[in-house]
Design a protein around this motif. Structure first.
Motif, PDB file in Angstrom:
ATOM      1  N   SER A 131       1.928   6.266  -7.090  1.00  0.00           N
ATOM      2  CA  SER A 131       0.280   8.053  -8.104  1.00  0.00           C
ATOM      3  C   SER A 131       0.792   9.761  -6.899  1.00  0.00           C
TER       4      SER A 131
ATOM      5  N   ASN B 161     -12.396   0.330  -6.823  1.00  0.00           N
ATOM      6  CA  ASN B 161     -11.831   1.774  -7.520  1.00  0.00           C
ATOM      7  C   ASN B 161     -11.368   1.352  -8.877  1.00  0.00           C
TER       8      ASN B 161
ATOM      9  N   GLY C 144       0.779   4.169  -2.738  1.00  0.00           N
ATOM     10  CA  GLY C 144       0.835   6.040  -2.240  1.00  0.00           C
ATOM     11  C   GLY C 144       1.704   6.414  -3.201  1.00  0.00           C
TER      12      GLY C 144
ATOM     13  N   SER D  78      -5.022   1.391  -2.735  1.00  0.00           N
ATOM     14  CA  SER D  78      -4.666   1.867  -2.846  1.00  0.00           C
ATOM     15  C   SER D  78      -5.748   2.468  -2.154  1.00  0.00           C
ATOM     16  N   PHE D  79      -5.867   2.586  -0.115  1.00  0.00           N
ATOM     17  CA  PHE D  79      -7.189   2.959  -0.082  1.00  0.00           C
ATOM     18  C   PHE D  79      -6.047   4.685   0.530  1.00  0.00           C
ATOM     19  N   GLY D  80      -5.327   5.364   0.036  1.00  0.00           N
ATOM     20  CA  GLY D  80      -4.890   6.888   0.269  1.00  0.00           C
ATOM     21  C   GLY D  80      -5.968   7.467  -0.274  1.00  0.00           C
TER      22      GLY D  80
ATOM     23  N   ILE E 211       0.328  -1.445   0.492  1.00  0.00           N
ATOM     24  CA  ILE E 211       0.181   0.289   0.155  1.00  0.00           C
ATOM     25  C   ILE E 211       0.459   1.657   0.154  1.00  0.00           C
ATOM     26  N   LEU E 212       2.013   1.349  -0.048  1.00  0.00           N
ATOM     27  CA  LEU E 212       3.192   2.300   0.781  1.00  0.00           C
ATOM     28  C   LEU E 212       3.412   3.251  -1.061  1.00  0.00           C
TER      29      LEU E 212
ATOM     30  N   LYS F  28      -9.251   9.392   1.031  1.00  0.00           N
ATOM     31  CA  LYS F  28      -9.057  10.603   2.195  1.00  0.00           C
ATOM     32  C   LYS F  28     -11.177  11.868   1.724  1.00  0.00           C
TER      33      LYS F  28
ATOM     34  N   LEU G  23       1.418  11.587   1.767  1.00  0.00           N
ATOM     35  CA  LEU G  23       1.619   9.561   2.396  1.00  0.00           C
ATOM     36  C   LEU G  23       0.572   9.469   3.837  1.00  0.00           C
TER      37      LEU G  23
ATOM     38  N   THR H 100      -2.437   7.039   3.603  1.00  0.00           N
ATOM     39  CA  THR H 100      -1.984   5.960   3.568  1.00  0.00           C
ATOM     40  C   THR H 100      -1.641   5.406   4.676  1.00  0.00           C
TER      41      THR H 100
ATOM     42  N   GLY I 192      -3.026   1.871   6.682  1.00  0.00           N
ATOM     43  CA  GLY I 192      -1.831   0.819   6.532  1.00  0.00           C
ATOM     44  C   GLY I 192      -1.510   0.557   8.528  1.00  0.00           C
TER      45      GLY I 192
END
Lengths: 314, 295
Positions: A203, B180, A200, B290-292, A196-197, B295, A231, A234, A238
């Protein structure tokens, strides 16, 4: 005129249909598509959890439900103030959660940052390899590492002996066993953080970096003032997921140490399993489950309020 | 003033001279490379070790310190195939429960994911967060009442029962991943299809599904992987008929004596499909998780 140039038939009908669907009908469709998912989750997870709250105020042996005695908060009082085993498991779980989540975050972030500097094809090739441990069953991971930490047959003691060090009794020394359990968990779960990082990181928008570089910002400044703020959501999600997953750890510890030696690596999850399926303590294990739920809720609300606060300041 | 200026510009020149720049970048790069190589090795070695153990004879196995180089043999796999009746049954259990879970989750999850992606209705944000939030609830809390009603319904130790549990566990992630992926399909394409005479369902079937198909396949695999590997519910909710492979591998611990060969062989069988799936879904996993973006 534009309308007249449209062919007759289908398109007009379609247009009329689009116009005729009122917004509320569309919204109704939106809701109704959600119904099956929410129904399954409610029936399988939410409703039994609510029932569990009720069960935690009774005293009963598990197979039968007919001799239930209402005891109020007795189960909770026994659990929180008298049960030494619960205290032991609570401390173990706390050490386990803090240790493993911290290590997972540090390692996962470092790997993600290192991967982000690499080319696209390098990530394509190594990415799946880094993901692999997360895709192996916890039961298999626990047993594999049981072999890795083994006193005679283990690769770790083998490596120690090759460099001339004494072999170590990893899994039968209480403190070392907890350490071994943490490392094993870190090995399996770091990939989740990495994935997931990486998602992040790749993107992130490019423009802020370009303008910051033109303005003479150093790499560290760019990291601190651009990468990190972007970040934070994210990272928070996480960490939240990793923490709640670590609180309920079961499979890896169950197969790696079984909670031993003694109860040195006993986490709350295995304690609950034992109380329920070995000692058949109905109400007592229900109360224990509720305590685990509350701990998880407190942690997740803590993270979410952190996320909100971070969102306000940036 | 001028003096200070020249000295600082000299320092600037020294700091930014091509040679210094190049060395620093090289150091930086090689540090990253060493770190990544170490991490890769740490990831691979335990996996290698299990596969290697499954290819060893008992004599090669009990050598201390352990053998890293040895002549592999498939003896253990042949021995396992010799008494394979029970294992084959567990393998079939694992496969069918995994498949059923994937189908159920993808079917219901894509409905909800599509809804979250396409429709705006009151409570949209609240509901989409709620569904993800249910994943943070420890499922262990539900176990006692769930076990009681499932045994009343005859769903304990059945394929359907275990698949339903896995579906409930996986829906939150699946819905978010699918949302997504649906977000990645431009809504204009659907509108164009509808203007060309497709019904709403037809537009969904002919335009949205084909375009979101790779993502949906990745979600199905992701869900399947979790179902294939799940241990705790499989241990509690199955005895004989629906027992899956992770429970079987656990049973290679008998009275604190581990049958290492059995463990390594069955463990390798459980793990092997994952090599393929990791390669297939990695890219989509990065996109889907990509849960980011929430927001």
């Amino acid at each position: 005129m534009a309308d007249a140039s449209w062919p007759r038939g289908l398109p007009q009908r379609a247009r009329r249909r689009i116009r005729s669907i009122s917004i509320s009908r569309l919204q109704l469709l939106g809701y109704s598509l959600l119904v099956p998912s929410f129904a399954i989750i409610t029936v399988i997870l939410i409703w039994p959890s609510v029932q569990n709250i009720a069960l935690s105020f009774f005293d009963f042996r598990l197979p039968q439900r007919h001799h239930m005695v209402f005891v109020g908060f007795d189960n909770y009082i026994r659990l929180l103030f008298e049960d030494r085993l619960f205290h032991r498991a609570f401390i173990n779980t706390s050490i386990f959660v803090v240790g493993s989540v911290t290590l997972q975050f540090v390692l996962g972030f470092a790997i993600a940052l290192a991967l982000a500097t690499k080319s696209h094809w390098f990530r394509r090739i190594t990415g799946p390899i880094f993901t692999l441990p997360y895709m192996i069953s916890p039961a298999v991971v626990g047993l594999t590492w049981r072999l890795m930490w083994h006193y005679n047959l283990g690769l770790i003691n083998g490596a120690l002996s090759w460099v001339g060090l004494e072999p170590v009794r990893w899994l039968s020394t209480p403190e070392l066993a907890l350490f071994a359990v943490i490392i094993t968990e870190v090995w399996r779960n770091t990939p989740f953080m990495t994935i997931i990082l990486v998602a992040g990181l790749i993107s992130l928008p490019v423009e802020p970096y370009e303008s910051a570089t033109i303005d003479g910002a150093s790499a560290w400044q760019r990291f601190k003032w651009i990468t990190m703020p972007f970040l934070i959501p994210t990272i928070t999600v996480g960490l939240l997921l990793q923490t709640v997953f670590a609180i309920r750890v079961f499979g890896i510890v169950f197969t790696l140490t079984g909670g031993g030696p003694g109860n040195a690596t006993l986490p709350l999850g295995i304690l609950l399993y034992r109380q329920t399926f070995r000692y058949f303590q109905g109400g007592y294990s229900a109360a224990l489950a509720i305590v685990m739920l509350v701990v998880g809720l407190v942690v997740s609300f803590g993270y979410l309020s952190l996320l909100k606060k971070g969102g306000e300041t940036t | 003033m001028t003096c200070a200026d020249t000295s600082s510009s000299a320092a600037f020149a020294a700091k930014h001279s091509p040679i210094w720049y190049r060395t620093r970048r090289m150091l930086h790069r090689s540090f990253i490379n060493v770190f990544l190589l170490t991490a890769l090795a740490a990831t691979i070695i335990p996996i290698y070790w299990m596969i290697a153990t499954s290819l060893k004879t008992t004599a090669q196995m009990v050598v201390s310190p352990p053998l890293v180089v040895f002549s592999p043999t498939i003896e253990n796999y042949l021995a396992l195939a010799g008494r394979s009746r029970w294992l084959l049954r567990n393998l079939i259990n694992s496969v069918s429960i995994t498949a059923l879970t994937s189908v159920l989750t993808l079917f219901f999850g894509s409905m909800a994911g599509f809804s979250f992606s396409r429709y705006r209705f009151p409570g949209h944000r609240f509901l989409s967060f709620t569904i993800l939030w249910t994943r943070t609830l420890p499922p262990i809390v539900a176990i006692v009442p769930l076990f009681l009603w499932m045994s009343d319904m005859g769903l304990v130790d059945s394929h359907l029962g275990l698949s339903l549990i896995y579906t409930a566990l996986n829906l939150p992630f699946a819905v978010w991943m699918l949302k997504n992926f649906f977000d990645g399909v431009p809504i204009q394409l659907e509108e164009a299809a509808m203007i060309d005479g497709c019904s709403r369902i037809g537009a969904y079937r002919r335009v949205t599904i084909p375009l979101a198909a790779p993502g949906m396949a990745a979600t199905a695999i992701f869900v399947g992987v979790l179902a294939w590997n799940e241990f705790m519910f499989a241990l509690i909710f199955t005895n004989v008929r629906a027992k899956t492979l992770p429970v079987v591998v656990m049973e290679s611990i008998v009275e604190d004596k581990l049958y290492w060969m059995d463990m390594a062989t069955i463990g390798t069988i459980i793990m092997l499909p994952m090599f393929l799936f990791a390669v297939i879904i990695y890219r989509h996993l990065v996109k889907g998780l990509s849960f980011g973006a929430m927001k």
